[in-house]
Every structure is written in structure tokens, then in C-alpha cells.
Design a protein around this motif. Structure first.
Motif, PDB file in Angstrom:
ATOM      1  N   THR A   9       0.833  -1.212   0.000  1.00 20.10           N
ATOM      2  CA  THR A   9       0.000   0.000   0.000  1.00 20.10           C
ATOM      3  C   THR A   9       0.870   1.265   0.000  1.00 20.10           C
ATOM      4  O   THR A   9       2.063   1.211   0.289  1.00 20.10           O
ATOM      5  N   GLN A  37      -2.028  -4.810  -3.226  1.00 22.99           N
ATOM      6  CA  GLN A  37      -3.207  -4.330  -2.472  1.00 22.99           C
ATOM      7  C   GLN A  37      -3.619  -2.957  -2.987  1.00 22.99           C
ATOM      8  O   GLN A  37      -4.793  -2.693  -3.195  1.00 22.99           O
ATOM      9  N   TYR A  39      -3.140  -0.452  -6.250  1.00 17.08           N
ATOM     10  CA  TYR A  39      -2.806  -0.672  -7.660  1.00 17.08           C
ATOM     11  C   TYR A  39      -3.120   0.545  -8.518  1.00 17.08           C
ATOM     12  O   TYR A  39      -2.604   0.686  -9.606  1.00 17.08           O
ATOM     13  N   SER A  40      -4.009   1.452  -8.041  1.00 20.03           N
ATOM     14  CA  SER A  40      -4.262   2.666  -8.830  1.00 20.03           C
ATOM     15  C   SER A  40      -2.946   3.443  -8.913  1.00 20.03           C
ATOM     16  O   SER A  40      -2.218   3.522  -7.930  1.00 20.03           O
ATOM     17  N   LEU A  43      -1.932   5.751  -6.101  1.00 17.09           N
ATOM     18  CA  LEU A  43      -1.620   5.180  -4.785  1.00 17.09           C
ATOM     19  C   LEU A  43      -0.396   4.291  -4.864  1.00 17.09           C
ATOM     20  O   LEU A  43       0.040   3.725  -3.856  1.00 17.09           O
ATOM     21  N   GLN A  70      -8.753 -11.299   0.364  1.00 14.92           N
ATOM     22  CA  GLN A  70      -7.561 -10.529   0.002  1.00 14.92           C
ATOM     23  C   GLN A  70      -6.329 -11.082   0.715  1.00 14.92           C
ATOM     24  O   GLN A  70      -5.290 -11.340   0.117  1.00 14.92           O
ATOM     25  N   PRO A 128      -9.327  -3.198  11.943  1.00 11.23           N
ATOM     26  CA  PRO A 128      -8.586  -4.320  11.340  1.00 11.23           C
ATOM     27  C   PRO A 128      -7.075  -4.144  11.515  1.00 11.23           C
ATOM     28  O   PRO A 128      -6.344  -5.121  11.693  1.00 11.23           O
TER      29      PRO A 128
END
Ligand code: UD1
Ligand code: UDP
Length: 364
Positions: A9, A37, A39-40, A43, A70, A128
Motif C-alpha cells: 500500500t 493491495q 494498484y491505482s 496510490l 484478500q 482491522p
């Protein structure tokens, strides 16, 4: 390779960049495993470019899914690569699902696990990230705690002292390397028509805020009111999770909150440095605000970065509009002279040095 580095990330790319640069500097053989995690482009790849990082050898391309699906897909993919690469040591950083997957995969193999940014605790198991941190810390062979406080939390949970090194946070290393560069290269203030000291910067992406319609609504309304009372606009670089939920909840964003794209690293650093005040629910942004000397208001009920609060750089307020405006009033009155509690920018060096020392000691 000697070392495998697992990341997935935006914040992991940023905070592991000093560790990767140190490997390059010392000619250590290493492999980067990207889970995919994030991928754009905005980011992911933009950070590899700006931080001058090589393209990862592996990219699992896992993408977005439920937590279990995931994490499970990452776990299987990472295991396969680790078996093939057979590193002595695997490093993970932070508290995302990519970290959890990297940690579980490593702990079942004959390899040492190092956790960078160990010992952070919000004491909120609803998050989380808290589960990911606690589980990873208890699987790690060595723990790189950013501060004495984080080391203390680990000792309280019974983790042996000889596994823990206080290193400072690599976020400082990354900031030191890039802050001047940002000042020179970024034109973001001109591009957005902003004057230094004349705007608030905001980020909000945490699941417990933006996945909950009434919390997200409260947060936007509180920020907007606070900014209006101080006669400034708010710049809000939006995270895709938040953007998706603005749509899903059909929320209208107040006119003085300016939505912009998620920013590149140098532009974002420039926005942080020039803001009068920062409102956030991000972990890394709380740290950076504290380091660059800009007051921060954290729209959460707890923080795993209590150092920022105790030095006077940050204040927790949750998402009630009246609590947000009160905290903004309070933080705009502080003098910004606190000490940076996150170290001197040599965390990356310390981590790589320690990882090598520990490796030499472990009989294999
Ligand atoms: C993850 C981390 C969080 C961290 C944040 C950093 C977990 C459980 N959460 O949250 O701790 O603070 O990264 O930013 O690991 N999406 C895109 N493009 C992308 C990635 C995501 O559009 O490249 C969208 C998808 O709609 C996806 C949503 O964002 O469903 C959430 O992505 P996900 O990786 O599950 O969690 P983050 O909110 O990014
Ligand atoms: N960041 C960025 N552009 C943005 C927002 C954040 O470059 O538009 C950087 C910021 O400088 C910090 C990191 O991303 O280093 C924080 O990541 P994020 O808030 O996504 O995750 P968290 O730290 O909460 O896990």
C-alpha cells in the motif's frame, strides 16, 4: 537474496523507501514482493517514481476484496515466492493486510521475520489494523519499534526485550530526503491557487469513518464549520475508499471543502508544510504533521501515535462536529514548538544494520 521486503500500500511504499535505499547503498541483495493491495497509479506507481525505487521483482496483483479473500490470496502468493527466493529474512512494515499475509507466510517457513514500525497500539480491536499489528508483533523474530513508548507496549505484552530495537520511524528518513525537494519541485500551491498558512489540509479514509454514513457526514460537516469559523478553505485529497462512499451514501461535500485527487508524495508534503492546520484520520499524516511542525486534529477516538498528543502536536476529537470545531480552535492557538518524537531520520540504516547483526547470530 538475503532479504525479502513485502509491501502493498501507499504508506508501506513510502515508509519502506528508506530501507530499500539503504539496501542499495550497502549492496545488500534483496527482493521486493508487492502484493498489489494498492494498484491505482496515484496510490502506487507514482510513489515508486517519486521515491526513486526500482520496480518490484514480483507483483501479485491481488487488488481489492474482502479481508479474508484478500489476505488469503496474498498469503498463498507470498509463500510461493519465498520458497523460490529462500531469503534469510523477510521485512514487513506497519499494519495492513499485506503485512499480516507477509508475516503469516514467513512464520511458517525457515526464515526470520522483522516487523518495521512494531509496537503501535490503539487498544481498539474493532480496527482491522490493530489485529494485524498485534498478530504480526507476536510472530516477529525481531521488532523495530519507532519509539520507547512502542517498545514499552511490546514488553507489556511479554515480548522479550532482546527482540526489540528502538529505531525511530522511517517516515522521518523519507521526509528529510524529500522535503527540500518538494519545496523546489512542487507547484501544487500555485496549481491549486493556495497561499501558505491560509488553508486547512484534510485526509479521511479510515474504514470506521468513511464506511459509516453518519460518521462520514459528521466529519465533513465539522471540518467545514471549523474552516468557515477560521476564514479558510479545506483541501481534501481523496482516497478511493472515501470517494466510493461519498457516491454510495450520496453525500454532498460542503462548498468550502475542496476535493482534489489523491496527491503525489512531493505535492502532499508541500501541502502539509504549508497548511495552517491538518485534520486527518491517517496514521502517517499524524506523524508527518508533528514532524513538519503543523498542528494536527485527529478525527478518531484513539490513536496508536500517542507521542504526537503528548508532545502537544495533535489532539483527538472523534467525528462529532462540535468536538471537531473545539479541537481546531484549541490547536490553532498552540505555538508549534514541540520536539519530534520519531527519531533523527536514520531508522532505515539502523534497521538494515540490525537485520544483518541478527542474521549473523541466528544458527541456520
Ligand atoms: C488500506 C489499509 C489501511 C491503510 C490504507 C492506506 C488494510 C486493512 N487497510 O486501507 O490500514 O491505512 O490502506 O491507504 O489493510 N481502491 C482503489 N485503488 C487502489 C486500492 C483501493 O480504488 O489502488 C479502492 C477499492 O474500492 C477498495 C478500497 O479502495 O475496495 C479499499 O482498499 P483496501 O486496500 O481494501 O483498503 P484501504 O482503505 O486502502
Ligand atoms: N499521502 C500522499 N498523498 C495523499 C495522501 C497521503 O502522498 O494524497 C502520503 C502521506 O504523506 C503519508 C502517507 O501517504 O506518508 C499516509 O498514507 P495513508 O493515509 O494512506 O495511510 P496510513 O498512514 O493511515 O496507513
Amino acid at each position: 537474496s538475503d532479504l525479502a521486503i513485502v509491501l502493498g500500500t501507499r504508506p508501506e511504499i513510502i515508509k519502506l523507501s528508506p530501507v530499500i535505499h539503504e539496501c542499495e547503498q550497502r549492496d545488500i541483495s534483496y527482493t521486493v514482493i508487492h502484493t498489489g493491495q494498492h494498484y491505482s497509479d496515484n496510490l502506487d506507481s507514482v510513489f515508486f517514481e517519486q521515491l526513486e525505487l526500482p520496480t518490484p521483482e514480483y507483483n501479485l496483483g491481488v487488488g481489492s476484496d474482502s479481508h479474508g479473500a484478500q489476505t488469503g490470496e496474498m498469503l498463498a502468493g507470498i509463500e510461493e515466492i519465498l520458497l523460490e527466493e529462500n531469503p534469510d529474512t523477510v521485512l514487513v512494515q506497519g499494519d495492513t493486510n499485506s503485512v499480516l499475509a507477509g508475516a503469516i507466510a514467513t512464520s511458517k517457513l525457515d526464515m526470520e521475520l522483522g516487523h518495521v514500525e512494531a509496537g503501535l497500539r490503539s487498544f481498539d480491536r474493532e480496527m482491522p489494523e490493530e489485529t494485524n499489528r498485534v498478530v504480526t508483533d507476536h510472530m516477529a523474530d525481531y521488532l523495530f519499534a519507532p519509539t520507547e513508548q512502542s517498545k514499552e507496549y511490546l514488553l507489556e505484552e511479554g515480548i522479550p526485550a532482546d527482540r526489540i530495537t528502538v529505531t525511530g520511524n522511517t517516515v522521518v528518513d523519507a521526509l528529510h530526503r524529500n522535503r527540500k525537494l518538494a519545496e523546489r519541485k512542487s507547484s501544487v500551491l500555485d496549481d491549486l491557487g493556495l497561499e501558505a498558512g491560509e488553508f486547512f489540509l484534510m485526509t479521511a479514509h479510515r474504514a470506521e469513518n468513511v464506511d459509516d454514513e453518519s460518521r462520514f457526514r459528521g466529519l465533513l460537516s465539522g471540518v467545514s464549520t471549523a474552516a468557515a469559523q477560521h476564514g479558510v478553505d479545506v483541501v481534501y485529497p481523496i482516497h478511493p475508499r472515501a470517494e466510493a462512499n461519498l457516491d454510495a451514501f450520496d453525500l454532498s461535500v460542503p462548498h468550502n471543502v475542496r476535493l482534489v485527487e489523491a496527491q503525489e508524495y512531493l505535492d502532499f508534503l508541500q501541502l502539509e508544510s504549508a497548511a495552517r492546520l491538518i485534520l486527518t484520520d491517517s496514521g502517517g499524516v499524524q506523524e508527518e504533521a508533528c514532524i513538519v511542525g503543523v498542528p494536527c486534529v485527529t478525527m478518531r477516538d484513539n490513536t496508536e501515535r500517542p507521542e504526537t498528543v503528548s508532545v502537544g502536536a495533535n489532539r483527538l476529537c472523534g467525528v462529532e462536529p462540535s468536538a471537531i470545531t473545539a479541537s481546531v480552535d484549541f490547536m490553532t492557538e498552540t505555538d508549534n514548538t514541540w520536539e519530534n518524537p520519531f527519531g533523527d531520520g536514520t531508522a532505515g540504516q539502523t534497521i538494515i544494520r540490525e537485520a544483518a547483526t541478527v542474521r549473523a547470530k541466528v544458527p541456520r
